[in-house]
Design an enzyme around this catalytic site. Sequence first.
Site, PDB file in Angstrom:
ATOM      1  N   ARG A 124      13.928 -61.537  14.398  1.00 13.35           N
ATOM      2  CA  ARG A 124      15.399 -61.596  14.271  1.00 13.35           C
ATOM      3  C   ARG A 124      16.140 -61.416  15.591  1.00 13.35           C
ATOM      4  O   ARG A 124      17.307 -61.068  15.636  1.00 13.35           O
ATOM      5  CB  ARG A 124      15.917 -60.584  13.250  1.00 13.35           C
ATOM      6  N   LYS A 146      23.988 -70.727  24.741  1.00 12.53           N
ATOM      7  CA  LYS A 146      23.571 -71.801  23.828  1.00 12.53           C
ATOM      8  C   LYS A 146      22.075 -72.026  24.008  1.00 12.53           C
ATOM      9  O   LYS A 146      21.615 -72.278  25.131  1.00 12.53           O
ATOM     10  CB  LYS A 146      24.314 -73.103  24.142  1.00 12.53           C
ATOM     11  N   GLU A 188      27.535 -81.654  36.770  1.00 11.82           N
ATOM     12  CA  GLU A 188      28.122 -80.518  36.039  1.00 11.82           C
ATOM     13  C   GLU A 188      29.049 -79.724  36.965  1.00 11.82           C
ATOM     14  O   GLU A 188      30.050 -79.160  36.518  1.00 11.82           O
ATOM     15  CB  GLU A 188      27.024 -79.608  35.477  1.00 11.82           C
ATOM     16  N   LYS A 230      32.468 -71.062  34.263  1.00 13.61           N
ATOM     17  CA  LYS A 230      31.818 -71.061  32.939  1.00 13.61           C
ATOM     18  C   LYS A 230      31.957 -69.687  32.287  1.00 13.61           C
ATOM     19  O   LYS A 230      32.229 -69.589  31.080  1.00 13.61           O
ATOM     20  CB  LYS A 230      30.341 -71.485  33.036  1.00 13.61           C
ATOM     21  N   GLU A 240      32.465 -71.511  20.738  1.00 16.05           N
ATOM     22  CA  GLU A 240      33.064 -72.857  20.750  1.00 16.05           C
ATOM     23  C   GLU A 240      33.947 -73.128  19.521  1.00 16.05           C
ATOM     24  O   GLU A 240      33.799 -74.128  18.821  1.00 16.05           O
ATOM     25  CB  GLU A 240      31.984 -73.938  20.899  1.00 16.05           C
ATOM     26  N   ARG A 244      36.169 -73.570  24.614  1.00 14.41           N
ATOM     27  CA  ARG A 244      34.837 -73.853  25.183  1.00 14.41           C
ATOM     28  C   ARG A 244      34.510 -75.344  25.114  1.00 14.41           C
ATOM     29  O   ARG A 244      33.723 -75.852  25.920  1.00 14.41           O
ATOM     30  CB  ARG A 244      33.756 -73.016  24.482  1.00 14.41           C
ATOM     31  N   ASN A 248      32.542 -79.779  27.368  1.00 14.22           N
ATOM     32  CA  ASN A 248      31.893 -81.020  26.931  1.00 14.22           C
ATOM     33  C   ASN A 248      32.499 -82.266  27.579  1.00 14.22           C
ATOM     34  O   ASN A 248      32.154 -83.386  27.214  1.00 14.22           O
ATOM     35  CB  ASN A 248      31.979 -81.154  25.406  1.00 14.22           C
ATOM     36  N   HIS A 251      30.471 -85.317  28.161  1.00 12.84           N
ATOM     37  CA  HIS A 251      29.203 -85.162  27.454  1.00 12.84           C
ATOM     38  C   HIS A 251      29.092 -86.004  26.199  1.00 12.84           C
ATOM     39  O   HIS A 251      27.994 -86.409  25.819  1.00 12.84           O
ATOM     40  CB  HIS A 251      28.961 -83.693  27.109  1.00 12.84           C
ATOM     41  N   HIS A 255      26.080 -88.220  26.154  1.00 15.71           N
ATOM     42  CA  HIS A 255      24.980 -88.054  25.181  1.00 15.71           C
ATOM     43  C   HIS A 255      24.679 -89.369  24.481  1.00 15.71           C
ATOM     44  O   HIS A 255      23.512 -89.706  24.242  1.00 15.71           O
ATOM     45  CB  HIS A 255      25.360 -87.016  24.113  1.00 15.71           C
ATOM     46  N   HIS A 268      20.153 -86.072  32.445  1.00 19.53           N
ATOM     47  CA  HIS A 268      21.336 -85.638  31.702  1.00 19.53           C
ATOM     48  C   HIS A 268      22.605 -85.710  32.580  1.00 19.53           C
ATOM     49  O   HIS A 268      23.631 -86.279  32.181  1.00 19.53           O
ATOM     50  CB  HIS A 268      21.094 -84.214  31.203  1.00 19.53           C
TER      51      HIS A 268
HETATM   52  P1  NAD Z   1      14.515 -79.851  33.104  1.00 20.38           P
HETATM   53  O1  NAD Z   1      14.486 -78.498  32.570  1.00 20.38           O
HETATM   54  O2  NAD Z   1      13.739 -80.912  32.417  1.00 20.38           O
HETATM   55  O3  NAD Z   1      14.070 -79.797  34.633  1.00 20.38           O
HETATM   56  C1  NAD Z   1      14.078 -81.009  35.363  1.00 20.38           C
HETATM   57  C2  NAD Z   1      12.748 -81.240  36.104  1.00 20.38           C
HETATM   58  O4  NAD Z   1      12.712 -80.382  37.237  1.00 20.38           O
HETATM   59  C3  NAD Z   1      11.517 -80.926  35.302  1.00 20.38           C
HETATM   60  O5  NAD Z   1      10.549 -81.909  35.582  1.00 20.38           O
HETATM   61  C4  NAD Z   1      11.070 -79.572  35.811  1.00 20.38           C
HETATM   62  O6  NAD Z   1       9.697 -79.367  35.699  1.00 20.38           O
HETATM   63  C5  NAD Z   1      11.478 -79.661  37.267  1.00 20.38           C
HETATM   64  N1  NAD Z   1      11.799 -78.403  37.930  1.00 20.38           N
HETATM   65  C6  NAD Z   1      12.566 -77.401  37.468  1.00 20.38           C
HETATM   66  N2  NAD Z   1      12.768 -76.487  38.416  1.00 20.38           N
HETATM   67  C7  NAD Z   1      12.089 -76.908  39.494  1.00 20.38           C
HETATM   68  C8  NAD Z   1      11.932 -76.393  40.805  1.00 20.38           C
HETATM   69  N3  NAD Z   1      12.568 -75.306  41.216  1.00 20.38           N
HETATM   70  N4  NAD Z   1      11.147 -77.071  41.658  1.00 20.38           N
HETATM   71  C9  NAD Z   1      10.556 -78.223  41.281  1.00 20.38           C
HETATM   72  N5  NAD Z   1      10.688 -78.791  40.077  1.00 20.38           N
HETATM   73  C10 NAD Z   1      11.458 -78.118  39.197  1.00 20.38           C
HETATM   74  O7  NAD Z   1      16.007 -80.418  33.201  1.00 20.38           O
HETATM   75  P2  NAD Z   1      17.424 -79.715  33.432  1.00 20.38           P
HETATM   76  O8  NAD Z   1      18.287 -80.797  33.931  1.00 20.38           O
HETATM   77  O9  NAD Z   1      17.313 -78.448  34.177  1.00 20.38           O
HETATM   78  O10 NAD Z   1      17.867 -79.330  31.952  1.00 20.38           O
HETATM   79  C11 NAD Z   1      18.136 -80.307  30.979  1.00 20.38           C
HETATM   80  C12 NAD Z   1      18.163 -79.613  29.640  1.00 20.38           C
HETATM   81  O11 NAD Z   1      19.194 -78.631  29.639  1.00 20.38           O
HETATM   82  C13 NAD Z   1      18.444 -80.523  28.458  1.00 20.38           C
HETATM   83  O12 NAD Z   1      17.529 -80.234  27.436  1.00 20.38           O
HETATM   84  C14 NAD Z   1      19.856 -80.136  28.026  1.00 20.38           C
HETATM   85  O13 NAD Z   1      20.062 -80.324  26.650  1.00 20.38           O
HETATM   86  C15 NAD Z   1      19.885 -78.690  28.410  1.00 20.38           C
HETATM   87  N6  NAD Z   1      21.239 -78.138  28.626  1.00 20.38           N
HETATM   88  C16 NAD Z   1      21.563 -76.988  27.970  1.00 20.38           C
HETATM   89  C17 NAD Z   1      22.799 -76.416  28.171  1.00 20.38           C
HETATM   90  C18 NAD Z   1      23.138 -75.112  27.494  1.00 20.38           C
HETATM   91  O14 NAD Z   1      24.301 -74.679  27.568  1.00 20.38           O
HETATM   92  N7  NAD Z   1      22.206 -74.477  26.856  1.00 20.38           N
HETATM   93  C19 NAD Z   1      23.721 -77.004  29.050  1.00 20.38           C
HETATM   94  C20 NAD Z   1      23.346 -78.170  29.715  1.00 20.38           C
HETATM   95  C21 NAD Z   1      22.096 -78.725  29.491  1.00 20.38           C
HETATM   96  N1  GLY Z   2      27.072 -76.793  28.212  1.00 18.75           N
HETATM   97  C1  GLY Z   2      28.212 -76.623  27.355  1.00 18.75           C
HETATM   98  C2  GLY Z   2      28.383 -75.235  26.873  1.00 18.75           C
HETATM   99  O1  GLY Z   2      27.667 -74.338  27.277  1.00 18.75           O
HETATM  100  O2  GLY Z   2      29.236 -75.004  26.068  1.00 18.75           O
END
Ligand code: NAD
Ligand code: GLY
Length: 362
Positions: A124, A146, A188, A230, A240, A244, A248, A251, A255, A268
């Site tokens: 939980r 999130k 971003e 942020k 949200e 918040r 987006n 986005h 998306h 992304h």
């Molecule tokens: P990712 O996590 O896939 O990382 C991108 C690539 O970089 C991967 O191949 C990873 O192995 C590599 N990598 C990471 N750190 C590294 C480093 N220091 N050195 C070398 N390689 C490295 O992609 P991302 O762009 O970081 O994240 C995308 C994800 O984030 C999506 O799933 C998206 O939905 C999510 N997201 C979430 C939120 C949220 O608020 N929770 C906001 C925006 C995006």
């Molecule tokens: N990435 C959008 C949010 O955190 O609300």
Amino acid sequence: MPQVLNIKVKVPHRSYDIKIGGNILADFPHQLKQLVEGRQIIIVSNSIIYGYHGQQVKEGLIEHGFDVVTYLVPDGEEYKTWQEAEKILTTLLEAGFNRDAVIAALGGGVIGDLAGFVASIYQRGIDLVQLPTTLLAQVDSSVGGKVAVNHPLGKNMIGAFHQPLGVWTDLRALNTLPEREWTAGLAEVVKYGVIWDEDFFDYLEKNVQNIKNRDLAVVREVIGRSCQIKAEIVGQDEKEQGIRAVLNFGHTIGHALEKVTEYKVYRHGEAVAIGMVCAAKVAVYLELCSVQIVERLESLLKKLGLPVEMPNVSSDLILGSLYLDKKVKKKELVLILPRRIGQVEIIRGITPQTIKDCIDRP
Ligand code: NAD
Ligand code: GLY
């Protein structure tokens, strides 16, 4: 500027710090020890990131008396799944982790979202710490709580709000980040300027070359200001319910573009860059802002190396995908549209024809 920036995120049931600096992962084990009772910790990462940065974190934790388990997820968005979450849950159960245990997410947004999701449901909910290693994760996904996994029918469809205990943002981790990932994360950053802070947008315009060169002082300023914005927004609206949603910006269309290109063409951030320009064009079409806003936005994104043009995909496909987005409430298209640089509005009831006209227009 101080060597370590400390930014507070204040949400109703938890306040936490984002620590940003050049060697933050070295300080993390000692600081964590002050924060938690338990000594069981799992590092969730992937083999690429762990290969660069994992050993330092693991050894530091062991030195500080933690029992460390490691779980490495295969690299890629396609592993941000329930199946992978279940494997991590099994690892936690087999290792006898209790409710005082901690999950450390060492990686980009994929690792942060997946590990965070597991933290939100294991017994939980247990403590989560974010150790973001991509620019996108450092300015966005590690902050705000999130967490989610994808479902075959939609991205981030299974998730929760689960705020971390803290975020340790190590700028040196970015040294190993591939160029394309770095550039994608900048979308971003630009977003924060458009939605919240014209001075920050000006700063980005004036520092394009320093940003591209990853100048340390400029990178710290850029990540710090992005996190402050942020934190301010999430502090006002954790779940949200209102403001918040401005995060987006770019986005919804982004998306849709990612989805119709099957997540294979764009990172992304790249899709968000195209989505932001498209949203700004919709704002001009609806006479909410001047065409100069689109030009300024396009120019900055291009200089930073981001794509701005909608590719040759059918606008009907984009529209079909838009209606599946979880941000499209009751089949009503809602978009975040700019009024000027530094101010956006949540606009409801945008017709499919408007989107179509803006996408199809040369
Ligand atoms: P990712 O996590 O896939 O990382 C991108 C690539 O970089 C991967 O191949 C990873 O192995 C590599 N990598 C990471 N750190 C590294 C480093 N220091 N050195 C070398 N390689 C490295 O992609 P991302 O762009 O970081 O994240 C995308 C994800 O984030 C999506 O799933 C998206 O939905 C999510 N997201 C979430 C939120 C949220 O608020 N929770 C906001 C925006 C995006
Ligand atoms: N990435 C959008 C949010 O955190 O609300």
